[in-house]
Motif scaffolding. Structure first.
Motif, PDB file in Angstrom:
ATOM      1  N   THR A  28      -1.223   3.917   9.134  1.00 46.79           N
ATOM      2  CA  THR A  28      -0.629   5.075   8.468  1.00 46.79           C
ATOM      3  C   THR A  28      -1.437   5.549   7.285  1.00 46.79           C
ATOM      4  O   THR A  28      -0.965   6.350   6.504  1.00 46.79           O
ATOM      5  CB  THR A  28       0.787   4.731   8.006  1.00 46.79           C
ATOM      6  OG1 THR A  28       0.738   3.603   7.112  1.00 46.79           O
ATOM      7  CG2 THR A  28       1.675   4.405   9.189  1.00 46.79           C
ATOM      8  N   ASN A  31      -1.556   9.103   6.276  1.00 50.74           N
ATOM      9  CA  ASN A  31      -0.322   9.716   5.789  1.00 50.74           C
ATOM     10  C   ASN A  31      -0.194   9.700   4.272  1.00 50.74           C
ATOM     11  O   ASN A  31       0.755  10.264   3.716  1.00 50.74           O
ATOM     12  CB  ASN A  31       0.896   9.004   6.375  1.00 50.74           C
ATOM     13  CG  ASN A  31       1.029   9.226   7.867  1.00 50.74           C
ATOM     14  OD1 ASN A  31       0.484  10.183   8.406  1.00 50.74           O
ATOM     15  ND2 ASN A  31       1.720   8.329   8.536  1.00 50.74           N
ATOM     16  N   ARG A  53      -4.460  13.783   1.654  1.00 52.25           N
ATOM     17  CA  ARG A  53      -4.392  13.037   2.917  1.00 52.25           C
ATOM     18  C   ARG A  53      -5.586  13.329   3.823  1.00 52.25           C
ATOM     19  O   ARG A  53      -6.168  12.437   4.426  1.00 52.25           O
ATOM     20  CB  ARG A  53      -3.100  13.366   3.657  1.00 52.25           C
ATOM     21  CG  ARG A  53      -1.829  12.949   2.968  1.00 52.25           C
ATOM     22  CD  ARG A  53      -0.615  13.268   3.847  1.00 52.25           C
ATOM     23  NE  ARG A  53       0.641  13.029   3.153  1.00 52.25           N
ATOM     24  CZ  ARG A  53       1.293  13.940   2.458  1.00 52.25           C
ATOM     25  NH1 ARG A  53       0.797  15.164   2.347  1.00 52.25           N
ATOM     26  NH2 ARG A  53       2.427  13.627   1.872  1.00 52.25           N
TER      27      ARG A  53
END
Length: 122
Positions: A28, A31, A53
């Motif tokens: 992730t 993210n 990001r």
């Protein structure tokens, strides 16, 4: 949450360069917006640089602007801080951190690495 591990610190002479890395666990990483902070002995932790990001947006503290470059490689789950023209006042423990949004505010960052020491000799 994400686990972060910094590396690349060390001792360098005035005017030298170092590249710090921040490796993130999990899938992730993309993210999170990311940032670098530093803390010198007896001083509060201060913002150094932040990146969005995607990596398309960056922001720097005035003290490092033009000398440091923040970047990230989402395919490698890694963020970098290229530090050039280092000065003794750059001596500090450098921390990477993750946030849910692109920010420079320390309290917005929810995950922190353990830090890596950077020492610049005069």
């Amino acid at each position: 949450q994400v686990q972060l591990v910094e590396s690349g610190g060390g001792l360098v002479q005035f005017g030298g360069s170092l590249r710090l890395s921040c490796a993130a666990s999990g899938r992730t990483f993309r993210n999170y917006a990311m940032g670098w902070f530093r803390q010198a002995p007896g001083k509060e932790r201060e913002f150094v640089a932040a990146i969005s990001r995607s990596g398309s947006s960056t922001y720097y503290a005035d003290s490092v602007k033009g000398r440091f470059t923040i970047s990230r490689d989402n395919a490698k789950n890694t963020m970098y801080l290229q530090m050039n023209t280092l000065k003794p006042e750059d001596t500090a423990v450098y921390y990477c951190a993750a946030a849910y949004c692109f920010t420079t505010v320390l309290t917005d960052f929810h995950s922190w690495g353990q830090g890596t020491q950077v020492t610049v000799s005069s």
